[in-house]
Design an enzyme around this catalytic site. Structure first.
Site, PDB file in Angstrom:
ATOM      1  N   SER A   1      -4.935  -4.900 -12.112  1.00 52.03           N
ATOM      2  CA  SER A   1      -3.603  -5.534 -12.308  1.00 52.03           C
ATOM      3  C   SER A   1      -3.977  -6.990 -12.307  1.00 52.03           C
ATOM      4  O   SER A   1      -4.852  -7.449 -11.604  1.00 52.03           O
ATOM      5  CB  SER A   1      -2.860  -5.201 -11.356  1.00 52.03           C
ATOM      6  OG  SER A   1      -1.378  -6.099 -11.210  1.00 52.03           O
TER       7      SER A   1
ATOM      8  N   TYR B   1       0.006  -3.587  -2.833  1.00 46.04           N
ATOM      9  CA  TYR B   1      -0.499  -3.158  -3.968  1.00 46.04           C
ATOM     10  C   TYR B   1      -1.505  -4.335  -4.298  1.00 46.04           C
ATOM     11  O   TYR B   1      -2.655  -3.753  -4.998  1.00 46.04           O
ATOM     12  CB  TYR B   1       0.995  -3.684  -5.097  1.00 46.04           C
ATOM     13  CG  TYR B   1       0.634  -3.467  -6.577  1.00 46.04           C
ATOM     14  CD1 TYR B   1       0.798  -2.246  -6.867  1.00 46.04           C
ATOM     15  CD2 TYR B   1       0.578  -4.611  -7.233  1.00 46.04           C
ATOM     16  CE1 TYR B   1       0.430  -1.793  -8.071  1.00 46.04           C
ATOM     17  CE2 TYR B   1      -0.054  -4.258  -8.590  1.00 46.04           C
ATOM     18  CZ  TYR B   1       0.313  -2.866  -9.100  1.00 46.04           C
ATOM     19  OH  TYR B   1      -0.029  -2.823 -10.221  1.00 46.04           O
TER      20      TYR B   1
END
Length: 273
Positions: free
Chosen positions: A145, A158
């Site tokens: 990401s 995350y």
């Protein structure tokens, strides 16, 4: 220049294939006549992906899978081998998100996210690596990401998982350098998927805080998944080791190189917090 990877008549495993980037990857592969083993916990969504692929006349198998279930993951390669004969590509795309600062996120929620985003990816890689090594030309594709490049406030769990994906992928690339298996790590920016809408909400976080985060996400997650999927598959054909998806990812990558400590204060001003 490296020889272009030919995807026709290859077989790819795609996790998180029921929607978003995973579905887009599967469709881009199907357009190139690549056979597919789809894996997702969402059987209905996965069946819809298979239906979208049907006009391309490639071989498709669907496998209901929770990537955090190590036993189920260990059993998957044999099921895929029986359906397809072998595997040439593995796209580790399945992932989840969570709202909240670190002190709002319980140990159980933190571990739940890591079990899917990182440990699931590691288990899938370990399970399928023998089949990939048996191929004369194979590729492991791990989806990190933009939060594997930067770590914003409110994304401790995350970002930690996506930085872990990045480190694991880079080390594995070096370990597999003299084998038939190449490694690609992907850093999507603001892709318009449902990951924010489906993100888990910690008990310590108010609904108002979640709504504020959702509103910000809707402003930032704008790139169509189809564009992301096509970019990823094209990059695999080109044997790229590192792929930035979206203008925002490219800008953030540059920013963190120029301001490795102070990037967050710059990003915060730009996002209009």
């Amino acid at each position: 220049m490296a020889r272009r990877m030919q995807l026709a008549n290859r077989t790819a495993v795609v996790t998180g294939a029921a929607s978003g980037i995973g579905r887009a990857i599967a469709l881009s592969l199907a357009r190139r006549c690549c056979h597919l083993a789809l894996a997702d916990i969402d059987e209905a969504g996965m069946a819809h992906t298979a239906a979208l692929i049907a006009p391309h006349h490639v071989r498709v198998s669907c496998h209901c899978l929770d990537v955090s279930d190590a036993i189920a993951v260990a059993a998957l390669p044999e099921a895929v081998r029986c359906a397809h004969g072998g595997v040439d590509l593995l796209f580790n795309n399945a992932g989840v998100a969570m709202w909240g600062n670190f002190d709002q996120v319980s140990d159980a929620d933190f571990e739940w996210l890591f079990a899917i985003n990182f440990h699931g990816l590691v288990h899938m890689t370990r399970a399928f690596l023998p089949l990939l090594k048996a191929s004369d030309d194979a590729r492991l594709v791990n989806i990190s990401s933009v939060f594997g490049l930067v770590a914003p406030s409110g994304q401790a769990a995350y970002a930690a998982s996506k930085f872990a994906v990045r480190g694991f992928s880079e080390a594995l690339r070096h370990e597999l350098e003299h084998t038939s298996v190449g490694v690609t790590v992907v850093f999507p920016g603001g892709v318009a998927t449902a990951i924010s809408e489906r993100a888990r909400q910690p008990a310590a976080m108010s609904r108002a805080e979640v709504e504020q985060g959702l509103a910000r996400s809707r402003r930032l997650l704008t790139l169509p998944p189809e564009v992301a999927g096509e970019t990823i598959v094209r990059s695999v054909e080109q044997r790229k080791a590192r792929v930035l998806i979206g203008r925002d990812a490219r800008l953030i990558d540059l920013l963190v190189r120029l301001a490795p400590v102070s990037y967050w204060s710059i990003m915060r001003r730009v996002m209009g917090r």
